[in-house]
Design an enzyme around this catalytic site. Structure first.
Site, mmCIF file in Angstrom:
data_model
loop_
_atom_site.group_PDB
_atom_site.id
_atom_site.type_symbol
_atom_site.label_atom_id
_atom_site.label_comp_id
_atom_site.label_asym_id
_atom_site.label_seq_id
_atom_site.Cartn_x
_atom_site.Cartn_y
_atom_site.Cartn_z
ATOM 1 N N PRO A 20 34.442 48.218 14.621
ATOM 2 C CA PRO A 20 34.010 47.255 15.635
ATOM 3 C C PRO A 20 34.540 47.561 17.036
ATOM 4 C CG PRO A 20 35.236 46.156 13.852
ATOM 5 C CD PRO A 20 35.237 47.615 13.561
ATOM 6 N N ARG A 58 14.932 58.826 11.483
ATOM 7 C CA ARG A 58 13.525 58.608 11.827
ATOM 8 C C ARG A 58 13.112 59.334 13.116
ATOM 9 N NH1 ARG A 58 12.568 54.757 15.557
ATOM 10 N NH2 ARG A 58 10.579 54.013 14.780
ATOM 11 N N GLU A 110 40.116 47.535 5.840
ATOM 12 C CA GLU A 110 41.474 47.895 6.279
ATOM 13 C C GLU A 110 41.419 48.762 7.521
ATOM 14 O OE1 GLU A 110 43.362 49.329 2.702
ATOM 15 O OE2 GLU A 110 41.821 50.824 2.347
ATOM 16 N N ASP A 135 8.205 53.375 20.679
ATOM 17 C CA ASP A 135 9.205 52.400 20.245
ATOM 18 C C ASP A 135 9.721 51.557 21.399
ATOM 19 O OD1 ASP A 135 9.275 53.291 17.685
ATOM 20 O OD2 ASP A 135 11.115 54.461 17.916
#
Ligand code: ADE
Length: 242
Positions: free
Chosen positions: A87, A152, A114, A167
């Site tokens: 994170p 992709r 952890e 996209d």
């Protein structure tokens, strides 16, 4: 491309890499994906991979030895990008997916509830990636997200119909609305222009609706975009409509 994923929970990946486009991409040999349990690289008698933190405190810390050894043994000569999922990493974007899609070898390192010994961060990994400002139980789901979005983009993975050139995010705008048959469903009608057969008009409508959608939902994406005169006119129109 070669992708190695280091994890203590290899079974988590079975469905994702064995289905749909990721499965087809491997069959076409556009990519080879290996999921590796780094416990297998532990040099300790009981195959342990973690230990108590120096300085004390709750929780365990993933030790450097199994992860360093696994990465070193998986290195096939072309310098791999070694990507730590966490994170605290840089936020993942389509730009980053495009950058990683140019590499020959990616190694993902996934921890699970952890911490990582800091020497892994400082001396082994080349990138730290977060998929968003929330905390998962481990890096596995995040590694699947990054793998999916990178694979992709590889040449020949998507057919023409699924082409990624249009996209959202690749063009800098969100995608325009789509419709299929019937032309009227429960009183809700498809915009006439889409059934007009006038391709210039259709392209113009799609471009404008892409811009409208981006302006309404993700105005932050427009701040760094240079606008054409026509786009600026449309934006002024959307502003007046609001
Ligand atoms: N591991 C735990 N949470 C994560 C996140 N948001 N992104 C990447 N890896 C993670």
């Amino acid at each position: 491309m070669k992708i190695d994923i280091l994890t203590l929970f290899p079974e988590m990946f079975t469905g994702v890499i064995g289905s749909s486009i990721l499965k087809k991409a491997q069959e076409k040999e556009a990519v080879s994906i290996e999921v590796v349990n780094f416990r297998d690289y532990s040099a300790s008698k009981h195959s342990s991979v973690d230990d108590y933190p120096y300085g004390g405190g709750a929780g365990m810390v993933l030790a450097p030895q199994p992860i360093f050894d696994a990465v070193e043994q998986l290195n096939e000569g072309v310098k791999p990008r070694v990507i730590l999922m966490c994170p605290q990493g840089e936020q993942f974007t389509q730009r980053k997916a495009e950058e990683l899609a140019k590499e020959e070898h990616l190694i993902f390192v996934c921890g699970h509830y952890e911490g990582y010994d800091e020497r892994i961060r400082e001396h082994l990994v080349t990138d730290e990636i977060s998929i968003g400002d929330y905390v998962l139980t481990g890096g596995e789901l995040a590694a699947m997200v990054v793998t999916d979005s990178v694979v992709r983009l590889l040449p020949e993975v998507l057919g023409n119909e699924e082409s990624h050139m249009k996209d959202s995010f690749s063009t800098g705008l969100l995608e325009h609305p789509h419709y299929t048959r019937p032309a009227e469903f429960r009183g809700m009608k498809v915009p006439d222009v889409l059934m007009s057969g006038n391709h210039q008009k259709i392209d113009e409508w799609r471009h404008k609706e892409s811009l409208r959608r981006t302006y309404l939902r993700r105005p932050d994406l427009l701040t760094e975009r240079s606008m054409t005169k026509q786009e600026q006119k449309w934006i002024d129109e959307f502003k007046a409509d609001k």
